[in-house]
Design an enzyme around this catalytic site. Structure first.
Site, PDB file in Angstrom:
ATOM      1  N   ASP A   9       0.952  -1.179   0.071  1.00 54.29           N
ATOM      2  CA  ASP A   9       0.058   0.201   0.126  1.00 54.29           C
ATOM      3  C   ASP A   9       0.822   1.153   0.040  1.00 54.29           C
ATOM      4  OD1 ASP A   9      -2.366   1.382  -0.119  1.00 54.29           O
ATOM      5  OD2 ASP A   9      -2.791   1.111   2.236  1.00 54.29           O
ATOM      6  N   TRP A  14       2.870   7.967  -2.357  1.00 54.34           N
ATOM      7  CA  TRP A  14       4.495   8.142  -2.836  1.00 54.34           C
ATOM      8  C   TRP A  14       4.432   8.865  -4.069  1.00 54.34           C
ATOM      9  CZ3 TRP A  14       7.466   7.289  -6.942  1.00 54.34           C
ATOM     10  CH2 TRP A  14       8.707   7.089  -6.717  1.00 54.34           C
ATOM     11  N   ARG A  22      -0.263   9.217 -10.029  1.00 56.76           N
ATOM     12  CA  ARG A  22      -0.421   8.022  -9.053  1.00 56.76           C
ATOM     13  C   ARG A  22       0.222   6.707  -9.849  1.00 56.76           C
ATOM     14  NH1 ARG A  22      -3.586   7.544  -4.707  1.00 56.76           N
ATOM     15  NH2 ARG A  22      -4.042   5.568  -5.255  1.00 56.76           N
ATOM     16  N   HIS A  26       2.737   3.587  -8.821  1.00 59.65           N
ATOM     17  CA  HIS A  26       2.382   2.012  -9.287  1.00 59.65           C
ATOM     18  C   HIS A  26       3.552   1.368  -9.928  1.00 59.65           C
ATOM     19  CE1 HIS A  26      -1.452   2.238  -7.674  1.00 59.65           C
ATOM     20  NE2 HIS A  26      -2.184   3.127  -8.624  1.00 59.65           N
ATOM     21  N   TRP A  58     -11.863  -1.847  -7.935  1.00 64.44           N
ATOM     22  CA  TRP A  58     -12.530  -1.409  -9.152  1.00 64.44           C
ATOM     23  C   TRP A  58     -13.518  -0.163  -8.918  1.00 64.44           C
ATOM     24  CZ3 TRP A  58     -11.336  -4.062 -13.410  1.00 64.44           C
ATOM     25  CH2 TRP A  58     -10.969  -5.410 -13.321  1.00 64.44           C
ATOM     26  N   LEU A 120      10.782 -20.355  -4.416  1.00 64.68           N
ATOM     27  CA  LEU A 120       9.769 -19.412  -3.795  1.00 64.68           C
ATOM     28  C   LEU A 120       8.803 -19.537  -4.756  1.00 64.68           C
ATOM     29  CD1 LEU A 120       9.013 -16.855  -1.814  1.00 64.68           C
ATOM     30  CD2 LEU A 120       9.550 -15.433  -3.853  1.00 64.68           C
TER      31      LEU A 120
HETATM   32  C1  IPE Z   1      -5.814  -2.582  -0.421  1.00 71.40           C
HETATM   33  O1  IPE Z   1      -5.128  -1.094  -0.433  1.00 71.40           O
HETATM   34  C2  IPE Z   1      -5.598  -3.406  -1.440  1.00 71.40           C
HETATM   35  C3  IPE Z   1      -4.029  -3.532  -2.038  1.00 71.40           C
HETATM   36  C4  IPE Z   1      -3.104  -3.133  -1.367  1.00 71.40           C
HETATM   37  C5  IPE Z   1      -4.161  -3.845  -3.337  1.00 71.40           C
HETATM   38  P1  IPE Z   1      -6.226  -0.095  -0.517  1.00 71.40           P
HETATM   39  O2  IPE Z   1      -5.748   1.239  -0.724  1.00 71.40           O
HETATM   40  O3  IPE Z   1      -7.068  -0.501  -1.602  1.00 71.40           O
HETATM   41  O4  IPE Z   1      -7.154  -0.233   0.863  1.00 71.40           O
HETATM   42  P2  IPE Z   1      -7.998   1.011   1.621  1.00 71.40           P
HETATM   43  O5  IPE Z   1      -8.897   1.241   0.738  1.00 71.40           O
HETATM   44  O6  IPE Z   1      -7.153   1.842   2.057  1.00 71.40           O
HETATM   45  O7  IPE Z   1      -8.467   0.204   2.653  1.00 71.40           O
HETATM   46  C1  IPE Z   2      -1.533   0.287  -3.366  1.00 67.14           C
HETATM   47  O1  IPE Z   2      -1.330   1.795  -3.361  1.00 67.14           O
HETATM   48  C2  IPE Z   2      -1.933  -0.406  -4.782  1.00 67.14           C
HETATM   49  C3  IPE Z   2      -3.219  -0.728  -5.206  1.00 67.14           C
HETATM   50  C4  IPE Z   2      -4.312  -0.629  -4.135  1.00 67.14           C
HETATM   51  C5  IPE Z   2      -3.642  -1.254  -6.400  1.00 67.14           C
HETATM   52  P1  IPE Z   2      -2.595   2.591  -3.400  1.00 67.14           P
HETATM   53  O2  IPE Z   2      -2.679   2.807  -5.012  1.00 67.14           O
HETATM   54  O3  IPE Z   2      -3.646   2.336  -2.682  1.00 67.14           O
HETATM   55  O4  IPE Z   2      -1.507   3.810  -3.035  1.00 67.14           O
HETATM   56  P2  IPE Z   2      -2.560   4.940  -1.680  1.00 67.14           P
HETATM   57  O5  IPE Z   2      -2.862   4.146  -0.405  1.00 67.14           O
HETATM   58  O6  IPE Z   2      -3.600   5.634  -2.538  1.00 67.14           O
HETATM   59  O7  IPE Z   2      -1.301   5.670  -1.509  1.00 67.14           O
HETATM   60 MG    MG Z   3      -4.126   2.420  -0.724  1.00 63.03          MG
END
Ligand code: IPE
Ligand code: IPE
Ligand code: MG
Length: 224
Positions: A9, A14, A22, A26, A58, A120
């Site tokens: 997450d 970042w 964003r 990723h 989604w 792994l």
């Molecule tokens: C959880 O992160 C899903 C993944 C890391 C793929 P999110 O960023 O989607 O979760 P919430 O919305 O903060 O709970």
């Molecule tokens: C995790 O990073 C990746 C996915 C959930 C796909 P986020 O995209 O949730 O990043 P933040 O939480 O918005 O910083």
């Molecule tokens: Mg997140």
């Protein structure tokens, strides 16, 4: 530690912290995952699960979702050889219904080509939701005559039943919740929450997690 699971997450934050889109977060998150895989192998952990995309993701803008799926597809193309050389077996967990046929074919090819690798096992949770996995497992258990299914039956009908329960689930970026991750498996799993955003994770982060884990006293309800 036999099985480490990571909620990756903080990619978006970042990027936003740097005034970037964003999507750049990723991309860096994917680079961080490769660093993590290398260190997990060096530290001889045999199972790694990573949360790549939740069912709830989604809800994000179409452009971000499209970018993420294009990134998953490109990563499979670009990293297959490296994963083979490292001896990584890749398996997926999650719903297959909403994923395009093209990506499903790539995922299946990656799984079958790496299936004999044994250094792994990397379980990638993609379009994953514990709720849906539990529903799938219960349905399969019932169809196979386990009525009513016990907890062990349900475990044995999850997406990758050969994978042991996670010893530790860690989450980057400071959020302290599971967001639907491995709810069926996490009853006695150690939890670790780390402030560092996932794109900044490196080998030292894995060393820190292993060291933190080694200081936990797991009692499973008994006395040390
Ligand atoms: C959880 O992160 C899903 C993944 C890391 C793929 P999110 O960023 O989607 O979760 P919430 O919305 O903060 O709970
Ligand atoms: C995790 O990073 C990746 C996915 C959930 C796909 P986020 O995209 O949730 O990043 P933040 O939480 O918005 O910083
Ligand atoms: Mg997140």
């Amino acid at each position: 530690m036999e099985h480490l699971a990571i909620i990756m997450d903080g990619n978006g934050r970042w990027a936003e912290n740097r005034g970037l889109k964003r999507s750049e977060g990723h991309k860096e998150g994917m680079n961080a995952l490769l660093r993590v895989i290398h260190r997990v192998i060096e530290r001889k952990i045999p199972y790694l699960s990573v949360y790549a995309f939740s069912r709830e993701n989604w809800k994000r803008p179409r452009s971000e979702v499209d970018f993420l799926f294009a990134l998953f597809s490109k990563t499979i193309d670009d990293k297959l050889k490296e994963l083979m050389d490292l001896g990584v077996r890749v398996v997926f967990s999650g719903s297959r219904e909403r994923i395009t046929r093209n990506l499903l074919e790539k995922m299946d090819r990656l799984s079958s080509e790496t299936q004999l690798n044994s250094t792994l096992t990397l379980q990638v949770m993609l379009d994953y939701s514990s709720e849906e996995e539990i529903e799938r497992a219960v349905k399969n258990a019932i169809e196979n005559g386990r009525i009513p299914p016990t907890y062990q039956d349900i475990l044995s009908f999850r997406d990758n039943p050969f994978i042991p329960l996670p010893d530790m689930i860690v989450r980057s970026s400071g959020e302290k919740r599971l967001s639907g991750f491995m709810l069926l498996e996490a009853g006695y799993t150690e939890l670790g929450f780390y402030d560092i955003l996932f794109p900044d994770w490196n080998a030292e982060m894995i060393d820190k997690i292993i060291s933190d884990f080694s200081r936990r006293r797991r009692r499973f309800g008994g006395l040390s």
